[in-house]
Design an enzyme around this catalytic site. Structure first.
Site, mmCIF file in Angstrom:
data_model
loop_
_atom_site.group_PDB
_atom_site.id
_atom_site.type_symbol
_atom_site.label_atom_id
_atom_site.label_comp_id
_atom_site.label_asym_id
_atom_site.label_seq_id
_atom_site.Cartn_x
_atom_site.Cartn_y
_atom_site.Cartn_z
ATOM 1 C CG HIS A 124 41.447 41.957 35.494
ATOM 2 N ND1 HIS A 124 40.477 42.182 36.555
ATOM 3 C CD2 HIS A 124 42.532 42.607 36.208
ATOM 4 C CE1 HIS A 124 40.893 42.951 37.533
ATOM 5 N NE2 HIS A 124 42.216 43.248 37.443
ATOM 6 C CG ASP A 155 37.403 40.644 36.803
ATOM 7 O OD1 ASP A 155 37.964 39.896 35.782
ATOM 8 O OD2 ASP A 155 37.814 41.524 37.154
ATOM 9 C CB SER A 236 42.747 43.118 40.587
ATOM 10 O OG SER A 236 42.597 44.415 40.339
#
Length: 381
Positions: A124, A155, A236
């Site tokens: 992402h 992910d 992230s």
């Protein structure tokens, strides 16, 4: 007169004997006092010795703490040199590390995993396979990057920049991570002012499963490492490391409804992929063509179903290798090539080590009966 002399002689003898007795008593008393003194003195001496040892130990403990702090500082400095900024949008300046960069550029984090420019991050953050993103190194130099691999189910993604002789991270073993272990999260939470921020905490739990709600659809992320080290959106794709500076996870998710709850994907999941890129400069993904869940997820799907071993197949893709081999939904995969399967991560890691057209032997539990199925692996996208 003679009697008088005899009396004097007896008196002298008595005096002499008395003197001898007194001398003996004095010697005895002196010896006794000496022994008593020794008995009192020795315990005091023995009490002094541990005190000196304690002082030495205290000194050593302080030195050890200082050395540990120094070591952690050095470790974090080394890992920080391998942490990069990643953006989906190109910046008009020299770097993607800008004020409010996370909102204006979709700023996230990545870690360099090879010296020739392969970088691990979240999908992402980078985008899907074959797309492009933009990477900024710690020295401020910016590169256009190609996404060479990604997997939306976990992910994760790997991007490649045209650079050499880069510092890169060291992988640990996420399967040996224990609850309570000290960990550090590194990332770029909200732009330039806070780039490569380090937060610390412990491993709060392992093998966690969480529900992800997106576009009115529910999905699950499994086998996650839970930590109370602060993880913000811009973190992230950054590394979660242990006290030795080894990467044990990739920071991925934060629970916004609670404080001190963040999650990382175990690094063992992608070790085989990174190794292929490192040694062969490519990765041909082998596929089985199923979607399965750990036993921890089953209560979310069917409260009446109890799974004590294996992983539960919830989908078999049409015309996939699994479909051609006869696998079905609701099958329970117990082992692959003799290796027991407890988690979906076990299957995923094993398949990542294989090549397309390799054959694998699956032990399957179907309707309370065990059967063996041979599958020829397909080729991924």
């Amino acid at each position: 007169m003679e009697e008088y002399f005899k009396k004097q002689k007896r008196q002298r003898i008595k005096n002499y004997c008395l003197s001898v007795i007194i001398c003996v008593l004095l010697v005895f008393i002196t010896a006794l006092l000496y022994l008593l003194y020794q008995n009192i003195y020795l315990p005091n001496t023995s009490m002094l010795t541990p005190q000196k040892v304690d002082i030495t130990r205290t000194s050593q403990t302080i030195e050890q703490v200082n050395q540990e702090n120094k070591t952690i500082t050095q470790v974090l400095e080394q890992v920080n040199e391998c942490v990069v900024g990643i953006s989906k949008l190109k910046n008009t300046g020299n770097t993607v590390f800008l004020e409010n960069g996370s909102s204006s550029l979709g700023l996230g984090t990545g870690m360099i995993v090879t010296d020739n420019g392969y970088i691990l991050t979240n999908e992402h953050v980078s985008g899907a396979k074959y797309t492009t993103c933009y990477v900024t190194l710690p020295n401020g130099k910016s590169y256009k990057a190609n996404v060479v691999w990604s997997d939306s189910d976990i992910d994760l993604a790997i991007v490649k920049i045209n650079a050499k002789n880069l510092n890169y991270v060291t992988f640990g073993n996420s399967s040996t991570v224990k609850v309570g272990e000290k960990v550090y999260a590194i990332g770029n939470p909200i732009g330039y002012e806070f780039q490569r921020t380090v937060t610390s905490g412990i491993v709060s739990a392992v093998n966690r499963t969480i529900t992800i709600e997106e576009e009115n659809k529910s999905s699950y992320m499994e086998d996650l490492i839970q930590t109370d080290a602060t993880i913000n959106p811009g973190n992230s794709g950054g590394p979660l490391i242990n006290a030795q500076g080894e990467v044990i996870g990739i920071n991925s998710v934060k629970i916004t409804s609670a404080e001190g709850i963040g999650f990382a994907v175990p690094i063992n999941t992608v070790k085989a992929i990174v190794q292929k890129f490192k040694t062969e400069d490519k990765f041909e993904e082998a596929t089985l063509g199923i979607f399965a869940y750990d036993k921890n997820v089953i209560p979310y799907l069917n409260s009446n179903l109890r799974l004590t071993k294996g992983i539960y197949v919830v989908q078999v893709k049409n015309n996939s290798p699994a479909a051609k081999a006869g696998l079905r939904e609701k099958d329970i995969l117990v082992s692959i090539d003799g290796n027991e399967l407890e988690k979906m991560c076990d299957l995923r890691c094993y398949i990542y080590e294989k090549e397309p057209e390799d054959k694998v032997l699956l032990k399957v539990l179907r309707n309370q009966k065990e059967i063996t199925v041979e599958v020829t692996l397909g080729r991924g996208n």
